[in-house]
Design an enzyme around this catalytic site. Structure first.
Site, PDB file in Angstrom:
ATOM      1  N   GLU A 199       9.749  16.098  14.911  1.00 24.49           N
ATOM      2  CA  GLU A 199      10.104  16.302  13.503  1.00 24.49           C
ATOM      3  C   GLU A 199       9.338  17.156  12.806  1.00 24.49           C
ATOM      4  O   GLU A 199       8.142  17.351  12.723  1.00 24.49           O
ATOM      5  CB  GLU A 199       9.617  14.806  12.967  1.00 24.49           C
ATOM      6  CG  GLU A 199      10.781  13.937  12.218  1.00 24.49           C
ATOM      7  CD  GLU A 199       9.919  12.621  11.707  1.00 24.49           C
ATOM      8  OE1 GLU A 199       8.811  12.341  12.137  1.00 24.49           O
ATOM      9  OE2 GLU A 199      10.964  12.202  11.035  1.00 24.49           O
ATOM     10  N   GLU A 214       9.527   1.198  11.133  1.00 27.43           N
ATOM     11  CA  GLU A 214      10.416   2.041  10.806  1.00 27.43           C
ATOM     12  C   GLU A 214       9.928   3.353  10.901  1.00 27.43           C
ATOM     13  O   GLU A 214       9.133   3.856   9.837  1.00 27.43           O
ATOM     14  CB  GLU A 214      10.939   2.022   9.286  1.00 27.43           C
ATOM     15  CG  GLU A 214      11.579   0.604   8.955  1.00 27.43           C
ATOM     16  CD  GLU A 214      13.052   0.365   9.324  1.00 27.43           C
ATOM     17  OE1 GLU A 214      13.606   1.525   9.952  1.00 27.43           O
ATOM     18  OE2 GLU A 214      13.730  -0.664   9.306  1.00 27.43           O
ATOM     19  N   CYS A 230      13.541  10.777   7.016  1.00 26.67           N
ATOM     20  CA  CYS A 230      13.465  10.116   8.140  1.00 26.67           C
ATOM     21  C   CYS A 230      14.595  10.602   8.919  1.00 26.67           C
ATOM     22  O   CYS A 230      14.888  10.723  10.083  1.00 26.67           O
ATOM     23  CB  CYS A 230      13.070   8.692   8.221  1.00 26.67           C
ATOM     24  SG  CYS A 230      13.963   7.888   7.286  1.00 26.67           S
ATOM     25  N   LYS A 241       0.925  -1.059   0.028  1.00 31.17           N
ATOM     26  CA  LYS A 241       0.072   0.039   0.008  1.00 31.17           C
ATOM     27  C   LYS A 241       0.920   1.313  -0.005  1.00 31.17           C
ATOM     28  O   LYS A 241       1.637   1.648   1.052  1.00 31.17           O
ATOM     29  CB  LYS A 241      -0.990  -0.010   1.371  1.00 31.17           C
ATOM     30  CG  LYS A 241      -1.949   0.944   1.353  1.00 31.17           C
ATOM     31  CD  LYS A 241      -1.214   1.969   1.926  1.00 31.17           C
ATOM     32  CE  LYS A 241      -2.118   3.321   2.187  1.00 31.17           C
ATOM     33  NZ  LYS A 241      -1.627   4.415   1.256  1.00 31.17           N
TER      34      LYS A 241
HETATM   35  P1  NAP Z   1       2.241   8.724   7.703  1.00 29.06           P
HETATM   36  O1  NAP Z   1       1.097   9.548   7.685  1.00 29.06           O
HETATM   37  O2  NAP Z   1       2.644   7.708   9.053  1.00 29.06           O
HETATM   38  O3  NAP Z   1       1.770   7.453   6.333  1.00 29.06           O
HETATM   39  C1  NAP Z   1       2.724   6.389   6.199  1.00 29.06           C
HETATM   40  C2  NAP Z   1       1.981   5.432   5.492  1.00 29.06           C
HETATM   41  O4  NAP Z   1       0.949   4.905   6.462  1.00 29.06           O
HETATM   42  C3  NAP Z   1       1.104   6.060   4.240  1.00 29.06           C
HETATM   43  O5  NAP Z   1       1.260   4.893   3.426  1.00 29.06           O
HETATM   44  C4  NAP Z   1      -0.188   6.290   4.810  1.00 29.06           C
HETATM   45  O6  NAP Z   1      -1.227   6.377   3.717  1.00 29.06           O
HETATM   46  C5  NAP Z   1      -0.396   5.215   5.715  1.00 29.06           C
HETATM   47  N1  NAP Z   1      -1.512   5.417   6.708  1.00 29.06           N
HETATM   48  C6  NAP Z   1      -1.852   6.541   7.450  1.00 29.06           C
HETATM   49  N2  NAP Z   1      -2.792   6.145   8.402  1.00 29.06           N
HETATM   50  C7  NAP Z   1      -2.871   4.979   8.416  1.00 29.06           C
HETATM   51  C8  NAP Z   1      -3.851   3.829   9.199  1.00 29.06           C
HETATM   52  N3  NAP Z   1      -4.579   4.483  10.217  1.00 29.06           N
HETATM   53  N4  NAP Z   1      -3.460   2.579   8.892  1.00 29.06           N
HETATM   54  C9  NAP Z   1      -2.661   2.328   8.091  1.00 29.06           C
HETATM   55  N5  NAP Z   1      -1.882   2.961   7.340  1.00 29.06           N
HETATM   56  C10 NAP Z   1      -2.121   4.097   7.449  1.00 29.06           C
HETATM   57  O7  NAP Z   1       3.452   9.042   7.651  1.00 29.06           O
HETATM   58  P2  NAP Z   1       3.868  10.328   6.260  1.00 29.06           P
HETATM   59  O8  NAP Z   1       3.512  11.465   6.735  1.00 29.06           O
HETATM   60  O9  NAP Z   1       3.453   9.907   4.982  1.00 29.06           O
HETATM   61  O10 NAP Z   1       5.524  10.176   6.176  1.00 29.06           O
HETATM   62  C11 NAP Z   1       6.365  10.725   6.922  1.00 29.06           C
HETATM   63  C12 NAP Z   1       6.752   9.695   8.229  1.00 29.06           C
HETATM   64  O11 NAP Z   1       7.394   8.782   8.132  1.00 29.06           O
HETATM   65  C13 NAP Z   1       7.724  10.635   9.277  1.00 29.06           C
HETATM   66  O12 NAP Z   1       7.711  10.617  10.324  1.00 29.06           O
HETATM   67  C14 NAP Z   1       9.073  10.062   8.633  1.00 29.06           C
HETATM   68  O13 NAP Z   1      10.137  10.228   9.613  1.00 29.06           O
HETATM   69  C15 NAP Z   1       8.626   8.752   8.622  1.00 29.06           C
HETATM   70  N6  NAP Z   1       9.578   7.913   7.775  1.00 29.06           N
HETATM   71  C16 NAP Z   1      10.617   7.064   8.292  1.00 29.06           C
HETATM   72  C17 NAP Z   1      11.319   6.152   7.656  1.00 29.06           C
HETATM   73  C18 NAP Z   1      12.438   5.221   8.425  1.00 29.06           C
HETATM   74  O14 NAP Z   1      12.837   4.589   7.440  1.00 29.06           O
HETATM   75  N7  NAP Z   1      12.500   5.220   9.593  1.00 29.06           N
HETATM   76  C19 NAP Z   1      11.400   6.550   6.335  1.00 29.06           C
HETATM   77  C20 NAP Z   1      10.481   7.461   5.717  1.00 29.06           C
HETATM   78  C21 NAP Z   1       9.604   8.130   6.336  1.00 29.06           C
HETATM   79  P3  NAP Z   1      -1.659   7.652   3.202  1.00 29.06           P
HETATM   80  O15 NAP Z   1      -0.659   8.736   3.520  1.00 29.06           O
HETATM   81  O16 NAP Z   1      -1.783   7.258   2.008  1.00 29.06           O
HETATM   82  O17 NAP Z   1      -2.931   7.825   3.876  1.00 29.06           O
END
Ligand code: NAP
Ligand code: MG
Length: 476
Positions: free
Chosen positions: A377, A244, A278, A171
């Protein structure tokens, strides 16, 4: 129009609904993706199960490796095509989008070579017995992927899972999609159902994936709050999860550091992908003795940084979307209200459309350790500097957040390098470098709120398998 990719076929979602895909460089809609739901996840899981029980199970490890290698070669030959998609989708400047496509190919190359090198042990046991362990795939792995590095995270997560013998349901974030890569996998001979892509909102389709009883393991990369939701949903059926999550990673500069090496790495660590990384080095901890001269030097470098449309290929592209831009503005207005001094800011070029989501990179100084700018962050190009005196204070500041993903340490003192590497609580520590070359080979992941998964490198394969112990009694 983009479609789900299930059982090697492009499919419309069962809802019949779609979501608009916006180009962050101009804020305009340029495509539609499927707004899927639980029924589409169910279809993907059924396709994956069918594959696992038939074609995939019959493929031995060498052949699996060759298949991954063919995909790597195909991706390498398609870098421009994939980079163009990623550039439009995520607003990445051309060079960064290309680097992501190259990294995707490299992940499949690395994991192709690992398929037939993953094995168990034989264990000493009672006389007359032989015991061995098998590393078995979980079965169907679910992958929830964020928008910031779709291709790279697909490579490390799906590449590792396939290498370990799993089949995948993916997804992607709604802002970006990986449908083309899955099509390429089918083109090079991946069996029907090995890689399935289902797009839509996280709270709809991501949640459905986390809850589906047919998913045997979940790899989640994203924010700490959604990580908690995924883990709670998976806990209901005792499904293992790899998390992650985010970071607030420190760059720690001692007075004896080679600043010619440190300065470009510090800047790249916060401007790459407009700070939406991240592992961004978003906190700058500087030895009091060089605080003023280093800030002066970094300030001059920040002022020269230019932000513009992804196709202009400048230092930074736009942020992913308006809400992300608003988030960064909120942090910066908090800095202003709290009298946190700004050292320097880069500039947004004139040709950048007003409707794009641009943010100039910003260097702040004297940020108090408990301020939210030093704790949370930002996920934008904002670097927060603070001084320290002595190693103990450097360690205390480095460890003073809920996160623990990556740290950079800049010093010429060898013994101090080791002490710092030992005392910092994080998953990775870079000494006199910061994430050069992508680090496909290097296990990656965090501690504390940064999660506990380890992806990348060979270590990832252990997480994508379960260990079975087999004991034979045969007599002596
Ligand atoms: P996010 O809002 O947590 O979204 C990540 C993924 O989860 C997206 O595909 C999102 O879908 C999905 N998602 C959202 N709500 C969900 C739910 N209730 N159940 C299941 N899946 C759900 O994060 P983001 O804002 O896209 O990305 C930024 C974050 O990712 C930051 O905190 C960053 O540090 C972290 N990150 C970490 C790493 C690592 O390797 N440690 C790498 C990259 C990013 P939709 O957005 O399509 O709704
Ligand atoms: Mg999101």
């Amino acid at each position: 129009m983009q479609y789900n990719f299930i059982a090697n076929i492009s499919q419309v979602s069962s809802s019949g609904l779609t979501l608009a895909v916006v180009d962050p460089s101009d804020g305009q809609v340029f495509d539609q993706i499927q707004r899927s739901n639980a029924a589409d996840i169910d279809a993907a899981v059924r396709a994956a199960r069918q594959c696992l029980d038939t074609a995939w199970r019959q493929l031995d490890a060498v052949e699996r490796g060759r298949l991954l290698m063919r995909l790597s070669v195909k991706i390498s030959a398609s870098v421009e095509e994939l980079a163009a998609i990623e550039q439009r989708d995520c607003g990445k400047p051309t060079r960064q989008a290309r680097a992501d496509a190259v990294a995707l190919a490299r992940y499949f190359e690395f994991y192709a070579g690992a398929c037939d090198k993953l094995h168990g042990d034989t264990l000493p046991y009672l006389e007359g017995y032989s015991v061995l362990t098998w590393r078995e795939p979980h079965g169907i792995t679910g992958h929830v992927i964020p928008w910031n590095y779709p291709m790279q995270i697909f490579g490390r997560s799906v590449g590792g899972a396939l290498a370990a013998g799993n089949v995948c349901v993916v997804k992607p974030a709604e802002d970006a999609s990986l449908i083309r890569v899955a099509q390429m996998a089918a083109e090079v001979g991946f069996p029907t159902g090995a890689i399935n892509i289902v797009t839509g909102y996280g709270h709809e389709v991501g949640d459905a994936l986390a809850r589906h009883p047919g998913i045997d393991h979940i790899s989640f990369t994203g924010s700490p709050s959604v990580g908690t939701l995924i883990q709670q949903a998976a806990a209901e059926r005792h499904c293992p999860v790899t998390l992650e999550l985010g970071g607030k990673s420190p760059q720690i500069v001692f007075a004896d550091a080679d600043l010619d090496a440190a300065v470009p790495a510090i800047i790249n660590g916060i401007v790459q992908n407009a700070g939406q990384t991240c592992s961004a080095g978003s906190r700058l901890l500087v030895d009091q003795a060089i605080y003023e001269p280093l800030l002066e030097r970094l300030g001059a470098a920040f002022e020269a940084l230019r932000v513009g449309p992804a196709s202009s290929d400048l230092d930074l592209g736009p942020l992913i979307r308006q809400s992300q831009q608003q988030r960064v503005w909120d942090f910066l207005s908090d800095a202003h209200a709290g009298n946190i001094p700004m050292v320097a800011q880069g500039s947004v070029v004139e040709e950048a459309p007003q409707s794009g989501f641009y943010q100039a990179p910003t260097l702040l100084r004297d940020v108090p350790v408990n301020h939210r700018l030093a704790q949370e962050e930002v996920f934008g190009p904002v670097l927060c500097a603070m001084p320290f005196q002595g190693e103990d204070q450097a360690v205390a500041l480095a460890n003073a957040t809920q996160f623990g993903l990556v740290a950079g340490v800049w010093t010429a003192d060898g013994a101090r390098q080791f002490r710092m590497a030992r005392r910092i609580r994080s998953g990775q520590v870079f000494i006199n470098n910061y994430g050069a070359g992508g680090g496909v080979e290097l296990p990656f992941g965090g501690v504390k709120s940064s999660g506990y998964g380890r992806e990348k490198g060979f270590e990832a394969l252990l997480g994508f398998t379960t260990l079975k112990t087999v004991a034979f009694r045969h007599g002596s």
